[in-house]
Every structure is written in C-alpha cells, then in structure tokens.
Design a protein around this motif. Structure first.
Motif, short mmCIF file in Angstrom:
data_model
loop_
_atom_site.label_atom_id
_atom_site.label_comp_id
_atom_site.label_asym_id
_atom_site.label_seq_id
_atom_site.Cartn_x
_atom_site.Cartn_y
_atom_site.Cartn_z
N ASP A 30 0.82 -1.21 0.00
CA ASP A 30 0.00 0.00 0.00
C ASP A 30 0.86 1.26 0.00
O ASP A 30 1.81 1.37 0.78
CB ASP A 30 -0.92 -0.02 1.23
N CYS A 31 0.52 2.22 -0.86
CA CYS A 31 1.27 3.47 -0.98
C CYS A 31 1.26 4.30 0.30
O CYS A 31 2.21 5.01 0.59
CB CYS A 31 0.72 4.32 -2.12
N ASP A 32 0.18 4.25 1.05
CA ASP A 32 0.06 5.10 2.24
C ASP A 32 0.63 4.44 3.49
O ASP A 32 1.50 4.98 4.15
CB ASP A 32 -1.40 5.48 2.47
N SER A 33 0.14 3.25 3.81
CA SER A 33 0.57 2.57 5.04
C SER A 33 1.88 1.82 4.87
O SER A 33 2.53 1.47 5.84
CB SER A 33 -0.50 1.58 5.49
N LEU A 81 9.67 1.66 -1.97
CA LEU A 81 10.55 2.74 -1.54
C LEU A 81 9.97 4.07 -2.00
O LEU A 81 9.58 4.21 -3.15
CB LEU A 81 11.95 2.53 -2.13
N GLN A 82 9.93 5.03 -1.07
CA GLN A 82 9.40 6.37 -1.36
C GLN A 82 10.27 7.42 -0.68
O GLN A 82 10.96 7.11 0.29
CB GLN A 82 7.99 6.54 -0.81
N ASP A 89 3.13 12.12 4.83
CA ASP A 89 2.57 10.80 4.58
C ASP A 89 2.29 10.54 3.10
O ASP A 89 1.62 9.57 2.76
CB ASP A 89 1.30 10.58 5.41
N VAL A 90 2.82 11.40 2.22
CA VAL A 90 2.69 11.16 0.79
C VAL A 90 4.06 11.26 0.14
O VAL A 90 4.92 12.01 0.60
CB VAL A 90 1.70 12.15 0.11
N VAL A 149 6.70 -14.07 3.11
CA VAL A 149 5.37 -13.68 3.58
C VAL A 149 5.26 -13.55 5.09
O VAL A 149 4.37 -12.87 5.58
CB VAL A 149 4.25 -14.61 3.04
N GLU A 150 6.12 -14.17 5.85
CA GLU A 150 6.09 -14.04 7.30
C GLU A 150 7.04 -12.98 7.83
O GLU A 150 6.90 -12.52 8.96
CB GLU A 150 6.42 -15.37 7.99
N ASN A 151 8.04 -12.61 7.05
CA ASN A 151 9.08 -11.70 7.53
C ASN A 151 9.20 -10.48 6.62
O ASN A 151 9.73 -10.57 5.52
CB ASN A 151 10.43 -12.41 7.61
N PHE A 152 8.69 -9.36 7.13
CA PHE A 152 8.83 -8.11 6.41
C PHE A 152 8.93 -6.97 7.42
O PHE A 152 8.46 -7.05 8.54
CB PHE A 152 7.68 -7.88 5.43
N TRP A 153 9.63 -5.91 7.02
CA TRP A 153 9.88 -4.76 7.88
C TRP A 153 9.26 -3.53 7.22
O TRP A 153 9.43 -3.30 6.03
CB TRP A 153 11.37 -4.55 8.08
N VAL A 154 8.57 -2.73 8.02
CA VAL A 154 7.88 -1.53 7.53
C VAL A 154 8.51 -0.30 8.17
O VAL A 154 8.83 -0.31 9.35
CB VAL A 154 6.37 -1.60 7.88
N GLY A 155 8.68 0.75 7.39
CA GLY A 155 9.16 2.02 7.93
C GLY A 155 10.67 2.14 8.07
O GLY A 155 11.16 2.92 8.88
N ILE A 156 11.43 1.41 7.27
CA ILE A 156 12.88 1.55 7.27
C ILE A 156 13.21 2.94 6.71
O ILE A 156 12.66 3.34 5.69
CB ILE A 156 13.53 0.45 6.41
#
Length: 182
Positions: A30-33, A81-82, A89-90, A149-156
């Motif tokens: 998701d682009c936002d979350s 990556l953004q 938040d955009v 699918v079980e291991n992912f990191w968000v907000g690096i």
C-alpha cells in the motif's frame, strides 16, 4: 488422462508458490501505510536492510542515487521505496527506473512517485535514482522490505536530506535576504 495432467500443471503453477510461501510478483504494498497485502504482522526487530543515499543535500531537479541493500546476506523478494517529507505521509519527487529488478509505481496520481520490485527474485541490493521536486522540505526515504510472507519490515528510514535552498527561500518562493541600495 491428458485433461488430468493439464489440471495438475495448472494447479501447481498457480497455487504451489503461495502454499510454499513464495511471494507472487503481484504482491502489492500500500502506498500510504506501506503494508503488504499479507495477513502476517510486520517484524519489530531491527531491520537487516539499509537505505543509502548519495547526497545529504539536494536542490530542485537534482538526481540522488538511492540504494536499498540487505545486510549479512539477508536478501529480499519485495519492497516499496518512497521519499517523504519529515512527518509527511505522501511521496515526493519521482524515480528514474534503471534497475531491471525495479518498477515505478503511481501513488497519489503521481507517476513513478514510488519504486517497487519488478519480480520475486531474491535481491541483495537495488539501485534507483530519485529526482527532487521543486518544493520539497527536509525528507527521508522510507521503505517496506519483504523477505518472505512471514518476515517483512515496515518504515525503514534513510538519513535526513535537506534542501539547500531551505534557509534562503520562504513559503512564497521569494528570497528572505534583504538587499540594500545606497
């Protein structure tokens, strides 16, 4: 018998990768979350991935090389990556797609405002180029990285990048410096 073989072949091609835990190439983040479309929760441990950038400062139109890299051979199959302004938040700016393992995404109706995986091959590093917009403030690159699918990191997050014009330009785009004529 021939019909049975076709069914088995189709079943294995469609369902087996998901059953074995391999992310599909259509895995979306998701682009936002920045959350992938998985039922698992993101990891809370320290991320085995880093975002490196070629510059600490930028001017409008500058091209900044951005590298997403696995540490210690962790590898990854998917990512998003953004560039986002601090507390934003955009996504801001656009990416130039040069790595065959990457593709541009459209977030908030902006073409190539994010970059993502083009396939589910295991990657150790991807490199891309970000083009700075004309109106950005301090920003960071932020990513979600999917190992499986079980291991992912968000907000690096990367280090903070600062626009070089931030101290001399006000909100209207005019110089704050006073010029005295005698």
């Amino acid at each position: 018998m021939r019909r049975h073989s076709c069914f088995v072949f189709l079943f294995c091609g469609i369902f087996l990768p998901g059953i074995l835990g391999f992310p599909q190439t259509n895995t979306s983040i998701d682009c936002d979350s920045l959350l992938p479309n998985y039922e698992a929760e993101p990891q809370t441990s320290a991320s085995p991935y880093i975002i490196a950038v070629s510059f600490d400062n930028f001017e409008p139109g500058n091209e900044v090389q951005v590298i997403l890299e696995a540490l210690g051979g962790a590898g990854f199959k998917g990512f998003n990556l953004q560039a986002r302004e601090i507390d934003g938040d955009v996504p801001v700016g656009t990416f130039k797609i040069t790595d065959p393992n990457t593709k541009g995404l459209e977030c908030h109706n902006m073409t190539n405002s994010a970059v993502s995986h083009a396939n589910s091959d295991v990657k150790q590093k991807v490199t891309t180029t970000w083009i700075a917009p004309h109106d950005a403030r301090e920003l960071q690159f932020i990513a979600t990285v999917v190992q499986n699918v079980e291991n992912f990191w968000v907000g690096i997050q990367s280090k903070t990048l600062t626009p070089t014009h931030s101290e001399s330009v006000n909100a209207t785009g005019k110089s704050k410096r006073k010029v005295c004529f005698e």
